[in-house]
Design a protein around this motif. Structure first.
Motif, PDB file in Angstrom:
ATOM      1  N   UNK A   1      44.249  40.852  39.699  1.00  9.64           N
ATOM      2  CA  UNK A   1      44.700  39.864  38.719  1.00  9.64           C
ATOM      3  C   UNK A   1      46.206  39.646  38.801  1.00  9.64           C
ATOM      4  N   UNK A   2      46.961  40.670  39.138  1.00  5.53           N
ATOM      5  CA  UNK A   2      48.401  40.485  39.353  1.00  5.53           C
ATOM      6  C   UNK A   2      48.656  39.599  40.570  1.00  5.53           C
ATOM      7  N   UNK A   3      47.919  39.856  41.647  1.00  4.32           N
ATOM      8  CA  UNK A   3      48.087  39.049  42.860  1.00  4.32           C
ATOM      9  C   UNK A   3      47.759  37.582  42.587  1.00  4.32           C
ATOM     10  N   UNK A   4      46.691  37.342  41.824  1.00  2.00           N
ATOM     11  CA  UNK A   4      46.317  35.970  41.472  1.00  2.00           C
ATOM     12  C   UNK A   4      47.379  35.328  40.589  1.00  2.00           C
ATOM     13  N   UNK A   5      47.865  36.073  39.615  1.00  2.00           N
ATOM     14  CA  UNK A   5      48.867  35.541  38.691  1.00  2.00           C
ATOM     15  C   UNK A   5      50.112  35.065  39.427  1.00  2.00           C
TER      16      UNK A   5
ATOM     17  N   UNK B   1      37.388  50.570  30.560  1.00  2.00           N
ATOM     18  CA  UNK B   1      38.196  49.862  29.559  1.00  2.00           C
ATOM     19  C   UNK B   1      39.345  49.120  30.228  1.00  2.00           C
ATOM     20  N   UNK B   2      40.034  49.772  31.160  1.00  2.00           N
ATOM     21  CA  UNK B   2      41.146  49.119  31.855  1.00  2.00           C
ATOM     22  C   UNK B   2      40.659  47.928  32.681  1.00  2.00           C
ATOM     23  N   UNK B   3      39.544  48.130  33.390  1.00  2.00           N
ATOM     24  CA  UNK B   3      39.014  47.033  34.199  1.00  2.00           C
ATOM     25  C   UNK B   3      38.628  45.845  33.322  1.00  2.00           C
ATOM     26  N   UNK B   4      37.972  46.138  32.212  1.00  2.00           N
ATOM     27  CA  UNK B   4      37.542  45.078  31.301  1.00  2.00           C
ATOM     28  C   UNK B   4      38.734  44.327  30.723  1.00  2.00           C
ATOM     29  N   UNK B   5      39.813  45.045  30.407  1.00  2.00           N
ATOM     30  CA  UNK B   5      41.011  44.401  29.884  1.00  2.00           C
ATOM     31  C   UNK B   5      41.605  43.445  30.919  1.00  2.00           C
ATOM     32  N   UNK B   6      41.606  43.872  32.166  1.00  2.00           N
ATOM     33  CA  UNK B   6      42.107  42.987  33.231  1.00  2.00           C
ATOM     34  C   UNK B   6      41.231  41.753  33.374  1.00  2.00           C
ATOM     35  N   UNK B   7      39.913  41.970  33.431  1.00  2.00           N
ATOM     36  CA  UNK B   7      38.984  40.866  33.681  1.00  2.00           C
ATOM     37  C   UNK B   7      38.892  39.890  32.517  1.00  2.00           C
TER      38      UNK B   7
ATOM     39  N   UNK C   1      23.524  39.899  44.830  1.00  2.00           N
ATOM     40  CA  UNK C   1      24.235  40.426  43.674  1.00  2.00           C
ATOM     41  C   UNK C   1      25.311  39.462  43.222  1.00  2.00           C
ATOM     42  N   UNK C   2      25.471  39.325  41.901  1.00  2.82           N
ATOM     43  CA  UNK C   2      26.534  38.496  41.344  1.00  2.82           C
ATOM     44  C   UNK C   2      27.323  39.323  40.333  1.00  2.82           C
ATOM     45  N   UNK C   3      28.543  38.861  40.060  1.00  2.00           N
ATOM     46  CA  UNK C   3      29.479  39.496  39.141  1.00  2.00           C
ATOM     47  C   UNK C   3      30.208  40.636  39.870  1.00  2.00           C
ATOM     48  N   UNK C   4      31.543  40.572  39.857  1.00  2.00           N
ATOM     49  CA  UNK C   4      32.342  41.515  40.634  1.00  2.00           C
ATOM     50  C   UNK C   4      32.120  42.961  40.199  1.00  2.00           C
ATOM     51  N   UNK C   5      32.028  43.210  38.893  1.00  2.97           N
ATOM     52  CA  UNK C   5      31.835  44.584  38.420  1.00  2.97           C
ATOM     53  C   UNK C   5      30.472  45.112  38.841  1.00  2.97           C
TER      54      UNK C   5
ATOM     55  N   UNK D   1      40.287  33.659  44.206  1.00  2.62           N
ATOM     56  CA  UNK D   1      39.676  34.250  43.012  1.00  2.62           C
ATOM     57  C   UNK D   1      40.034  35.730  42.885  1.00  2.62           C
ATOM     58  N   UNK D   2      40.563  36.158  41.735  1.00  2.00           N
ATOM     59  CA  UNK D   2      40.867  37.585  41.568  1.00  2.00           C
ATOM     60  C   UNK D   2      39.620  38.458  41.599  1.00  2.00           C
ATOM     61  N   UNK D   3      38.477  37.907  41.202  1.00  2.00           N
ATOM     62  CA  UNK D   3      37.243  38.681  41.235  1.00  2.00           C
ATOM     63  C   UNK D   3      36.774  38.874  42.674  1.00  2.00           C
ATOM     64  N   UNK D   4      36.969  37.857  43.514  1.00  2.00           N
ATOM     65  CA  UNK D   4      36.687  38.026  44.947  1.00  2.00           C
ATOM     66  C   UNK D   4      37.680  39.000  45.569  1.00  2.00           C
TER      67      UNK D   4
END
Length: 222
Positions: free
Chosen positions: A189-193, A88-94, A56-60, A8-11
């Motif tokens: 997200x790049x690593x996951x992709x 903004x950058x983080x949100x765009x990735x997620x 806690x839940x949600x990566x952000x 998981x990219x969020x993990x």
């Protein structure tokens, strides 16, 4: 204690922040603790972090809580404008890059076959594969990528990667200094992709993105 699912990219993002801050933690595989995740987190999703008496839940949200509790080696800028840019950058990735990862791991045929083999390694995985596949397909349809041709999806991906690669031109991190949470999000997200078969070459012509990945903690891909 981190309830984790390694691909998981969020993990990955949370693991990278924990590593950056030098925090020791225990991991618990999500599939083996799915009842706890639903009971304590309410939504049954990872990552989830047990921090003292908190769950806690949600990566952000997890990363912001870690920043407040352990401010050493910060991952959020102190300047308000830079903090806004980071968000903004983080949100765009997620909310954008993530769906390309889902598409290539679950919708693209070779990626789907690979995911099926991964889940087939355990009984729990075999039980969860079909329901999870159905949920992902519904997400992709709702997002729009699931209704596009493969060529259209790849063109959209290239446009996103080109934008991020350009933002990193001449600098180590998205804000010019760091790393910050947005850098860990992008790298995750790049690593996951590129774990998926079809877009494995996606960074071949993106030297700035490759360098960002190399600079991130090894825990990100662990």
């Amino acid at each position: 204690v981190l309830y984790d699912w390694k691909p998981s990219p969020f993990c990955m993002k949370v693991r990278a922040v924990l590593a950056h801050k030098g925090l020791a933690y225990e991991t618990r595989p999500a599939l083996r603790h799915i009842k706890d995740l639903y009971r304590r987190g309410g939504i049954g999703k990872v990552p989830a972090l047990e921090l003292g008496d908190e769950f806690l839940i949600d990566s952000t949200d997890i990363c912001h809580r870690l920043e407040r509790e352990f401010p050493e080696r910060p991952v959020l800028p102190s300047d308000p404008r830079e903090r806004a840019q980071c968000h903004v950058y983080e949100e765009l990735c997620d909310e954008s890059l993530y769906f390309f990862g889902l598409y290539y791991h679950w919708h693209e045929p070779e990626g789907r076959r690979r995911a099926a083999k991964y889940f087939a390694r355990t009984l729990l995985g075999r039980l969860f594969f079909r329901p999870f596949l159905g949920r992902v397909e519904r997400q992709l349809q709702g997002h729009g990528l699931g209704r596009k041709t493969p060529a259209h999806v790849r063109a959209d991906l290239e446009r996103n990667l080109e934008a991020f690669d350009t933002l990193l031109a001449g600098r180590d991190y998205l804000l010019g200094h760091g790393p910050h949470l947005c850098d860990f999000a992008l790298a995750s997200h790049l690593a996951y992709l590129i774990l998926a078969p079809a877009p494995r070459d996606a960074l071949a012509s993106r030297p700035n993105l490759r360098r960002l990945l190399e600079r991130c903690p090894s825990d990100l891909k662990r």
